[in-house]
Design a protein around this motif. Sequence first.
Motif, mmCIF file in Angstrom:
data_model
loop_
_atom_site.group_PDB
_atom_site.id
_atom_site.type_symbol
_atom_site.label_atom_id
_atom_site.label_comp_id
_atom_site.label_asym_id
_atom_site.label_seq_id
_atom_site.Cartn_x
_atom_site.Cartn_y
_atom_site.Cartn_z
ATOM 1 N N THR A 1 -0.273 -2.504 -4.705
ATOM 2 C CA THR A 1 -1.642 -2.895 -4.843
ATOM 3 C C THR A 1 -2.974 -2.313 -4.265
ATOM 4 O O THR A 1 -3.916 -2.321 -4.600
ATOM 5 C CB THR A 1 -1.607 -4.491 -4.294
ATOM 6 N N ALA A 2 -2.407 -1.215 -3.696
ATOM 7 C CA ALA A 2 -3.574 -0.095 -3.154
ATOM 8 C C ALA A 2 -2.989 1.085 -2.836
ATOM 9 O O ALA A 2 -1.835 1.207 -2.285
ATOM 10 C CB ALA A 2 -4.127 -0.896 -1.773
ATOM 11 N N ILE A 3 -3.692 2.087 -3.032
ATOM 12 C CA ILE A 3 -3.609 3.470 -2.570
ATOM 13 C C ILE A 3 -4.621 4.260 -2.325
ATOM 14 O O ILE A 3 -5.773 4.065 -2.657
ATOM 15 C CB ILE A 3 -2.697 4.327 -3.927
ATOM 16 N N VAL B 1 0.705 -1.117 -0.126
ATOM 17 C CA VAL B 1 -0.030 0.071 0.142
ATOM 18 C C VAL B 1 0.845 1.469 0.029
ATOM 19 O O VAL B 1 1.835 1.132 0.614
ATOM 20 C CB VAL B 1 -0.924 -0.050 1.189
ATOM 21 N N VAL B 2 0.343 2.307 -0.730
ATOM 22 C CA VAL B 2 1.166 3.607 -0.686
ATOM 23 C C VAL B 2 0.601 4.546 0.379
ATOM 24 O O VAL B 2 -0.817 4.647 0.311
ATOM 25 C CB VAL B 2 0.982 4.166 -2.131
ATOM 26 N N THR B 3 1.065 5.108 1.330
ATOM 27 C CA THR B 3 0.343 5.998 2.224
ATOM 28 C C THR B 3 1.181 7.245 2.205
ATOM 29 O O THR B 3 2.191 7.626 2.458
ATOM 30 C CB THR B 3 0.696 5.580 3.584
ATOM 31 N N SER C 1 -0.114 -2.749 -13.204
ATOM 32 C CA SER C 1 -0.690 -4.037 -13.440
ATOM 33 C C SER C 1 -0.942 -4.735 -12.001
ATOM 34 O O SER C 1 -1.860 -5.670 -12.178
ATOM 35 C CB SER C 1 0.249 -4.821 -14.240
ATOM 36 N N THR C 2 -0.574 -4.211 -11.050
ATOM 37 C CA THR C 2 -0.618 -4.947 -9.557
ATOM 38 C C THR C 2 -2.037 -4.283 -8.965
ATOM 39 O O THR C 2 -2.267 -4.876 -7.876
ATOM 40 C CB THR C 2 0.453 -5.204 -8.942
ATOM 41 N N LEU C 3 -2.187 -3.009 -9.208
ATOM 42 C CA LEU C 3 -3.333 -2.237 -8.492
ATOM 43 C C LEU C 3 -4.502 -2.740 -8.508
ATOM 44 O O LEU C 3 -5.284 -2.894 -9.377
ATOM 45 C CB LEU C 3 -3.111 -0.689 -8.981
ATOM 46 N N LYS C 4 -5.119 -2.813 -7.527
ATOM 47 C CA LYS C 4 -6.421 -3.497 -7.105
ATOM 48 C C LYS C 4 -7.430 -2.526 -6.519
ATOM 49 O O LYS C 4 -8.544 -2.532 -6.819
ATOM 50 C CB LYS C 4 -6.215 -4.771 -6.116
#
Length: 559
Positions: A300-302, A252-254, A324-327
């Motif tokens: 995978t998340a932001i 995850v990106v914080t 491609s991995t971002l969900k």
Amino acid sequence: MERVWLKRYPSGVPAQIDADHYPSLLDIFSQSIEQYADKTAFINMGKSITYRELDQKSIAFAAYLQSLGLKKGDAVAIMMPNLLQYPVVLMGILRAGCVVVNVNPLYTPRELEHQLTDSKAKTIIIVENFAHTLSDIQDHIQLEHIILTKMGDMLGCVKGNIVNFVVKYLKRLVPSYNLKSFVSFNDALKQGAELPLQKPTLVGSDIAFLQYTGGTTGVSKGAMLTHRNMVANLEQVTGCLDTFFVKGEERVVTALPLYHIFALTANFFTFFKYGATNLLITNPRDMPGFVKELKGFSFTAITGVNTLFNGLLNTPGFAQLDFSTLKLSLGGGMAVQRPVAERWQKVTGTRLLEGYGLTECCPLVTVSPYDLAGFNGSIGLPAPSTDIRLVDEEGNDVAKGESGEMLVSGPQVMLGYLNRPDETAKVLKDGWLYTGDIARMDDEGFFYIVDRKKDMILVSGFNVYPNEIEEVAAMNEKVLEVAAVGVPHDVSGEVVKLFVVKKDPSLTEEEMIAHCRQHLTGYKAPKSVEFRKELPKTNVGKILRRELRDEEIKKSTKA
């Protein structure tokens, strides 16, 4: 109100959660550390720390706090941006049995003095860049201990020293300060590592956080959030996502600050529980630097606010990243605008879903289901174990499809505001939290925020909601950011005024008004437009309409 939203829940999402599944947040820490000990927990400025290392350092910090004489329930403040020190300090405070007081590093001396005095904080951990603010008020507060850290303190000896030198002497980001006495963060860790930790006995009713509201409509208030409140909200979040996320594999990106309730729950606690790797962005306002950090991180998340997503979309290089991995992309804190959401989905190939929450609710109240095909303009469905009512000015439930003030009930709702029984009584009535937000619900149970009750514009007796005006204005491709406010008018009481930051310098006031008139009924269309280089924002990037409106009121008073 009938819980029609339960029929729309994705398969596997429970109607109810167990708010007492974990006695306290400490039990969630222990579970994740045991399961993911050697996995990377956090990354910041190229340096990573594992769950095991975080466990050791946070225990040492907790032991040090106890050695200072701090007892269960004592308030300890944190004043720093997203750094590796943050999770160490946050977990250390809770493991010592103390209460976390998150402080915005950009506070003025007056704001800081109010929060430290109101919370009765005995200790503060502060990054050197903001020590000058504390030194200005140290003679006016009852602070017993100051722990001072530098930006590079957890980046290793060589890199840390380089970062600290650059920050202080080259970039000159450390104003001079004169603190009477303090202990360095690294010394505190060293001392704590040699000391035993007395594990506190915590129960659900114990306060975990004094989380202060922004104070944009008055003095900042401390929402008392218990361990049970926080555990319940985490169970609600993971109840919505357990069939979507894979434990131990998420990244995850914080970018939002951890001292804000959105990032605290949605990023720190949620992804800690999932055993995820968390990339901490210290300065998201440096958009080119932000994009550079994203290049080497297959996330995978932001999470973010509308202005953050909009800023990324308008930063060179972002569109060329590998998505491609971002969900999951989750927006909150302010309304996500349709043009931004649609462009985000086009660029990243991933839906930008919206959630809704309040500091007083830890914060999650509603969230869009992960199986939604795309942005639908709603704030989603109520979280498990959450009830919502919509009421009119007299407190009566409104008819189906009509708008009313949103009332929330659930295990995530705060105890109340610290030291403010009068303010607590205004918002907590008969088991319901009065949010001050106007909303409506559709047939499936999706809720739509019409606007803030206090931001509503009254034009000749008609209610005009800024969110609607701003979304229409944002449809113009020449607009970068926009805010709509009501300004005084002799005939109609108020009229709409737009404040716009241009993306294209050729944009004119006439063009902007004509664009809005094409999509809005007459009384909703702006009567004037003011172009600015930037708009006033909160620490998480939420545009401050109130500040703009106050400016206009002052102008009209002088006139």
